[in-house]
Enzyme design. Structure first.
Site, PDB file in Angstrom:
ATOM      1  N   ALA A  79       0.860  -1.195   0.000  1.00  0.00           N
ATOM      2  CA  ALA A  79       0.000   0.000   0.000  1.00  0.00           C
ATOM      3  C   ALA A  79       0.890   1.238   0.000  1.00  0.00           C
ATOM      4  O   ALA A  79       1.848   1.305  -0.769  1.00  0.00           O
ATOM      5  CB  ALA A  79      -0.969  -0.044   1.173  1.00  0.00           C
ATOM      6  N   SER A  80       0.652   2.190   0.865  1.00  0.00           N
ATOM      7  CA  SER A  80       1.398   3.454   0.792  1.00  0.00           C
ATOM      8  C   SER A  80       2.841   3.363   1.269  1.00  0.00           C
ATOM      9  O   SER A  80       3.622   4.288   1.035  1.00  0.00           O
ATOM     10  CB  SER A  80       0.664   4.538   1.591  1.00  0.00           C
TER      11      SER A  80
END
Length: 831
Positions: A79-80
């Site tokens: 993800a981030s």
């Protein structure tokens, strides 16, 4: 000698830090084991001290329907946390002379429509770009898969305005990093997947680090899939049609590879240390202020601690680097739970943590607040929220409430309440909880307290129930006009009120509330109300009103609220809808016809209703023309507006002998008619500058029934401590007398009117329905015995049949008694 002392001091500090870290590892392992047993964590974790790994472990499965078990080499979607890899690629290109941070993005991406944004703005998250998710979803079909190129084309076509001038402030936005990925590919001449493999994964010997998106034909077989637990079993929660894009996410890695990567950041293997230092240094805004974000890293403590978290579909990820102590924490989860990253990460950083308890409410008839038919099931609470619903069995060591087939419903939301008045003295709020109410909506009838004051009171003296509020027009008038209320407001005064209302809306007010029948607002013009309502509408709020007349001028008052809704473009709600004039009884269907026609014309008009033929207010409202000394008006009131023989003075500060007596009885004491007795009560109240309240009987049961049955009405109490029996019994009265005994509503419909529909009418979004992720405000009751017991003579009598009440996951009422938990909180608009 000095050098030796410094060395010994360093070694002592290092040894102490190492010992502390070992203690943290023990706690982290214990917490993650507990959470995994309760289906709150599924993933891998690694903790290291410098070059020594102290702890690494895998918990659970690699995906839904996948019997493959995780190991510490399993690659998760970061993800981030992916952003640090894309930032590194930009840094590499910069070192190679391929670009500069202060170059305009358009230099590399001519299609990019924002000429003032630089590469640095993207890296530091200071560009002002809009978030791409909403833009993409509004312009994609179900067969589309978003890519970096199609996103660039959308930005160029839509030219969505920037949120702020580049460099003006920090605002985390994924579009910054998807744009960086496009720059990487344009400048390098290859894909980000190839660039990462050739320039990062291979040089560092990362075996399970790669970029994958839905436009690629295949992925490594070791790839981990996201899921979440539903009905007690894993359900796939993996990539969606936005995941043809890269830059903000879709890099994969394992805790082992991430540790190798993290250790390389202390070296010159990828870029020079002087180059990387800028990645872990906060960006600088136009005004010189330093932000807490570098290049793909949050700077928690400058030169000491940096971190990044990520969350997408079923994945939740976290990496923390304590640069000063050379300590590392990495956790990757694929079960859709964020709690493990938050709690274990907090332990690593010596922050206070609270491990959420789990609780199972087993074997209930679930009436979920949507109006749908009930079903037999169980509900699991984790912390403050509903975690799962289904055929669930107790987890190891889990507390259980045995439902015995009783009804479990969302906690009732009282859309018109005055119960807050007693909370500081009686924080258990038993008047509300004994009838299943878990959230009260205050600020009604035009009278409100500032939100800052409400929050301060909750902080000073927590209560057992939640509080949401409207902002009262009368309160605004009093703040601006002082004592000059018996006239229309002038434009400068209206402008001041609008400014005050806007501030309260920004703090979480539900909207504007008026009490136009009361003297503090009676003299205000319709235009004044419309101007204020427009302020609430612009902030996404609503309008609720004790309308200007509930008797003689009822039709005109209904026209007014409909007009306000139309002119201000705002949803409008009629408080405690009633027909309080004897000669108009039986006209409920005409009233509802008017409201329904307004709805068909586009005005979102609704109402709330309480289940009594009596109201409680000041006796002054019985004089619609405000001619309180006019005998003819008093006689008209006694004939048309209330039944003096069945209407009780419940508060009379001028003469307590009259309290508890009907108006007819007061007249008999003084050898006068009921009309003159009414005038006496008002006259003596004015002379003593005191207070008076009357519980007046003035409605018909047929009209009440029709209003309760209207699809657009929800239930309220308009109650408080004492006085009117509605304060303790409105909701249980509906369930017992109108649902079970009279059968005017199905149980599911009645609960909907107390929960989900009410939440919709007041603008609350995470309460009122029993669903995953909603707050655990719940009531368990016996539909065969539930009934109100409060009366005018005994208004504090507790209801029967309410077994257990939960607020934010904690029991506040059980077996007819308050439980001394005070989990109530302020509920903002949209929460």
């Amino acid at each position: 000698m000095k050098k030796l002392f410094v060395l010994l001091s360093f070694l002592a500090i290092t040894a102490y830090g190492y010992s502390q870290l070992k203690d943290k590892v023990t706690r982290i392992d214990s917490v993650l084991t507990y959470m995994h047993q309760r289906q709150l964590f599924n993933g891998t974790v690694l903790v290291a001290d410098g070059k020594k790994v102290l702890y690494k472990k895998a918990f659970g499965i690699a995906g839904a329907g996948n019997k493959k078990m995780l190991n510490t080499a399993s690659p998760f979607n970061l993800a981030s946390v992916s952003k640090q890899f894309y930032a590194m690629m930009i840094m590499m290109l910069k070192e190679r002379g391929k670009l500069n941070y202060d170059d305009n993005v358009q230099q590399y991406l001519p299609l990019f429509p924002y000429g003032e944004i630089t590469v640095r703005h993207l890296m530091n998250q200071t560009s002002g770009l809009p978030e791409y998710f909403d833009i993409a979803m509004r312009n994609m079909s179900l067969l589309d898969t978003l890519t970096n190129q199609s996103m660039l084309e959308l930005l160029a076509y839509k030219k969505v305005p920037l949120s702020f001038k580049p460099g003006e402030k920090f605002e985390y936005c994924n579009t910054n990093y998807t744009t960086l990925a496009s720059i990487i590919e344009k400048v390098s001449g290859t894909t980000t997947a190839n660039f990462l493999r050739e320039n990062i994964a291979i040089p560092l010997k990362l075996k399970n680090t790669f970029i994958y998106n839905l436009k690629m034909k295949s992925f490594p077989p070791e790839r981990v899939f996201g899921f979440h637990v539903e009905n007690g079993v894993p359900v796939s929660d993996d990539l969606v049609r936005l995941d043809g894009i890269v830059g903000d996410g879709n890099a994969y890695s394992s805790v082992e590879d991430l540790y190798t990567w993290e250790q390389a950041l202390y070296t010159n293997k990828l870029v020079k240390q002087s180059t990387f230092q800028e990645a872990i240094t906060g960006g600088k805004l136009n005004n010189g202020k330093i932000t807490a974000y570098g290049f793909g890293w949050f700077v928690e403590v400058p030169d000491e601690v940096v971190s990044h978290s990520g969350g997408w579909v079923g994945f939740n990820t976290l990496i923390i680097r304590n640069i000063k102590m050379k300590q590392t924490f990495i956790l990757l989860d694929n079960s859709g739970n964020y709690m493990a990253t938050r709690i274990a990460g907090a332990i690593f950083q010596d922050k206070p943590v609270e491990i959420p308890p789990t609780h199972l409410i087993h074997n209930v008839r679930l009436v979920d607040g949507t109006g749908m038919p009930s079903r037999n099931t169980s509900v699991r609470i984790v912390g403050q929220r509903i975690h799962d619903i289904g055929d669930l069995t107790p987890l190891p060591g889990e507390s259980v409430t045995e439902g015995r087939g009783l009804v479990l419903a969302p906690g009732f939301i009282d859309s018109h309440s005055h119960h807050r008045r007693g909370l500081e003295k009686y924080p258990a709020g038993i008047a509300a909880t004994n009838q299943g109410i878990t959230t009260i909506v205050v600020g009604q009838d035009g009278d409100s307290d500032p939100i800052d004051s409400i929050k301060a009171a909750i902080g000073r003296k927590p209560a057992s129930i939640n509080i949401a509020t409207y902002t009262g027009q009368s309160t605004l008038r009093e703040m601006v006009m002082r004592q000059r209320l018996f006239r229309q407001a002038r434009q400068p005064e209206i402008d001041s009120m609008k400014s005050l209302l806007a501030l309260e809306m920004d703090k979480g007010s539900l909207g504007l509330a008026t009490g136009l029948e009361y003297e503090s607002a009676f003299y205000s013009s319709r235009d004044e109300v419309i101007e204020l309502a427009k302020v609430a509408a612009a902030k996404g709020g609503r309008y609720i009103s004790h309308i200007r007349s509930e008797d003689i001028y009822l039709d005109e008052a209904l026209d007014e609220i409909i007009d306000i809704g139309r002119e201000a473009g705002i949803p409008v709600q009629i408080s405690h809808l009633k027909i309080a004039m004897r000669s108009k009884w039986g006209s409920a269907h005409s009233v509802l016809g008017k409201l329904s026609r307004a709805r068909l014309s586009g005005v979102d008009v609704t109402a709330d209703v309480y289940p009594y033929a009596m109201w409680l207010s000041t006796p002054r409202v019985l004089f619609p023309k405000k001619d309180f000394s006019n005998p003819e008006s008093a006689r008209f009131a006694a004939r048309e507006l209330f039944d003096p023989a069945a209407s009780y003075i419940v508060n009379f500060s001028s003469d307590s002998r009259y309290e508890g007596k009907t108006v007819t009885e007061i007249g008999s004491i003084n050898n006068e008619s009921p009309a003159h007795a009414l005038m006496r009560v008002i006259r003596e109240t004015e002379q003593s500058h005191g207070d008076a309240a009357i519980v007046a009987t003035s409605m018909s049961e047929a009209d009440i029934t029709a209003f309760l049955q209207w699809p657009n009405s929800n239930i309220c109490s308009d109650g408080s401590l004492g006085g009117h029996p509605r304060g303790y019994g409105a909701f249980t009265r509906v369930l017992g007398r109108y649902v079970r005994d009279q059968k005017i509503l199905p149980l599911e419909t009645a609960v909907y009117k107390m929960t989900g529909l009410t939440a919709e009418h007041v603008g609350i979004k995470t309460r009122g329905i029993i669903a995953r992720g909603y707050y655990a405000d719940l009531v368990l009751f016996n539909p065969d015995t539930v009934i109100d017991k409060s009366t005018v003579s005994n208004p504090d009598a507790l209801s029967e049949g309410i077994e257990v009440v939960w607020v934010n996951g904690q029991i506040v009422y059980k077996n007819g008694k308050a439980v001394e938990n005070y989990p109530g909180r302020f509920v903002s608009r949209g929460e």
